[in-house]
Scaffold this motif. Structure first.
Motif, PDB file in Angstrom:
ATOM      1  N   THR A 188       0.835  -1.199   0.000  1.00  0.00           N
ATOM      2  CA  THR A 188       0.000   0.000   0.000  1.00  0.00           C
ATOM      3  C   THR A 188       0.875   1.257   0.000  1.00  0.00           C
ATOM      4  N   HIS A 213      -7.046   7.445 -10.981  1.00  0.00           N
ATOM      5  CA  HIS A 213      -6.977   6.397 -11.999  1.00  0.00           C
ATOM      6  C   HIS A 213      -7.499   6.896 -13.342  1.00  0.00           C
ATOM      7  N   ASP A 225      -3.550   0.580 -16.691  1.00  0.00           N
ATOM      8  CA  ASP A 225      -4.013  -0.803 -16.736  1.00  0.00           C
ATOM      9  C   ASP A 225      -3.261  -1.660 -15.713  1.00  0.00           C
ATOM     10  N   GLY A 228      -4.501  -0.847 -12.263  1.00  0.00           N
ATOM     11  CA  GLY A 228      -5.761  -1.513 -11.987  1.00  0.00           C
ATOM     12  C   GLY A 228      -5.577  -2.983 -11.650  1.00  0.00           C
ATOM     13  N   GLN A 229      -4.673  -3.661 -12.367  1.00  0.00           N
ATOM     14  CA  GLN A 229      -4.423  -5.075 -12.086  1.00  0.00           C
ATOM     15  C   GLN A 229      -3.769  -5.246 -10.718  1.00  0.00           C
ATOM     16  N   LEU A 231      -4.225  -3.257  -8.113  1.00  0.00           N
ATOM     17  CA  LEU A 231      -5.223  -2.973  -7.083  1.00  0.00           C
ATOM     18  C   LEU A 231      -6.254  -4.092  -6.930  1.00  0.00           C
ATOM     19  N   THR A 232      -6.515  -4.800  -8.008  1.00  0.00           N
ATOM     20  CA  THR A 232      -7.552  -5.839  -7.961  1.00  0.00           C
ATOM     21  C   THR A 232      -6.990  -7.245  -7.803  1.00  0.00           C
ATOM     22  N   ALA A 233      -5.688  -7.385  -7.759  1.00  0.00           N
ATOM     23  CA  ALA A 233      -5.077  -8.707  -7.594  1.00  0.00           C
ATOM     24  C   ALA A 233      -5.509  -9.318  -6.262  1.00  0.00           C
ATOM     25  N   THR A 234      -5.772 -10.595  -6.268  1.00  0.00           N
ATOM     26  CA  THR A 234      -6.307 -11.253  -5.071  1.00  0.00           C
ATOM     27  C   THR A 234      -5.257 -11.981  -4.246  1.00  0.00           C
ATOM     28  N   ASP A 238       0.508 -12.187  -6.963  1.00  0.00           N
ATOM     29  CA  ASP A 238       0.061 -11.395  -8.109  1.00  0.00           C
ATOM     30  C   ASP A 238       0.278  -9.898  -7.876  1.00  0.00           C
ATOM     31  N   ARG A 239       0.027  -9.427  -6.662  1.00  0.00           N
ATOM     32  CA  ARG A 239       0.238  -8.008  -6.369  1.00  0.00           C
ATOM     33  C   ARG A 239       1.702  -7.634  -6.527  1.00  0.00           C
TER      34      ARG A 239
END
Length: 261
Positions: A188, A213, A225, A228-229, A231-234, A238-239
């Motif tokens: 973060t 954004h 892009d 966004g990926q 921020l949305t990685a689970t 991946d993050r």
């Protein structure tokens, strides 16, 4: 039979038209303030006048209230400008909202405009709630002039420092993958530093958090892009992966810090 074809030579205007920038999308219609907001602003205004009426220069409404982008949970963000020096902050409950009130010396704010990376964009859409002798109006004229000049460029040393700080956080996260809570927290911080670096490296003023954004996508779709990926990685893996790709693209033109052996 002789045949020949002719082509029309493009005019200077047609050639220049190819070089024109794509216009920004039209702004959305302003939404009306939620019921009771203006009454709450008046309460906050009376509070500030009662507390600092003797040395009060002006009161400005900033943030979502000034931008007319209110939500049900928006604060009432107020800057009170006073004579002399001041740097205090208070948060009050006003009706169903919080009033975030910051007190600053008028002359200090005026001087800070020359080099601050935040003030011009923060005050550009400020709404004057109270103005003594027109000083706030004069200040906002200077704000608009400073905003049109653009932020000061980042030196090469600052660019390298920004890059080093972001990759340092990314490295610390990699070292602490066995502690997911701490790792996610560091990511973060990493993302916040990268966003700040994006505006500094590209020479843009900061925008409101809710617009970051969309603004990034209008200037650098590929970078947006990846953001966004990220921020949305689970998963943490991946993050980390998208975070590194994001940083690599963001800092691709910035040299690495000098190595000392």
């Amino acid at each position: 039979m002789d045949t020949h074809s002719t082509t029309d030579t493009p005019t200077r205007e047609e050639l220049n038209a190819e070089l024109l920038e794509v216009p920004e999308p039209p702004e959305q219609p302003e939404s009306p303030p939620p019921p009771g907001f203006e009454a709450n602003v008046e309460v906050a205004l009376r509070h500030v006048k009662g507390r600092r009426g003797g040395d009060l220069v002006g009161i400005l409404l900033v943030g979502s209230g000034a931008r007319k982008a209110l939500t049900l949970h928006s604060d009432i963000d107020v800057i009170a400008l006073v004579k002399g020096e001041a740097d205090s902050h208070e948060i009050l409950r006003v009706g169903d909202r919080l009033a975030d009130i910051r007190y600053h010396g008028y002359h200090a704010v005026e001087e800070d405009l020359a080099y601050s990376l935040r003030l011009p964009s923060l005050l550009r859409k400020a709404r004057i709630l109270y103005d003594h002798d027109g000083l706030c109006a004069k200040l906002l004229e200077k704000v608009h002039h400073r905003f049109r000049q653009g932020p000061p460029p980042a030196s090469i040393n600052e660019q390298i420092r920004l890059k080093a700080e972001c990759y340092h956080l990314l490295g610390k996260t990699q070292d602490l993958v066995d502690k997911p809570g701490t790792a996610h927290y560091l990511l973060t911080l990493f993302y916040e530093d990268c966003i700040s670096a994006f505006f500094r490296l590209r020479g843009f003023w900061l925008v409101a958090p809710v617009d970051i954004h969309r603004f990034m996508f209008s200037r650098d779709p590929a970078l947006a892009d990846l953001a966004g990926q990220f921020l949305t990685a689970t998963t943490l893996t991946d993050r980390l992966n998208f975070g590194r790709q994001f940083a690599d693209l963001l800092f691709k033109d910035v040299p690495n810090p000098a190595r000392i052996d």
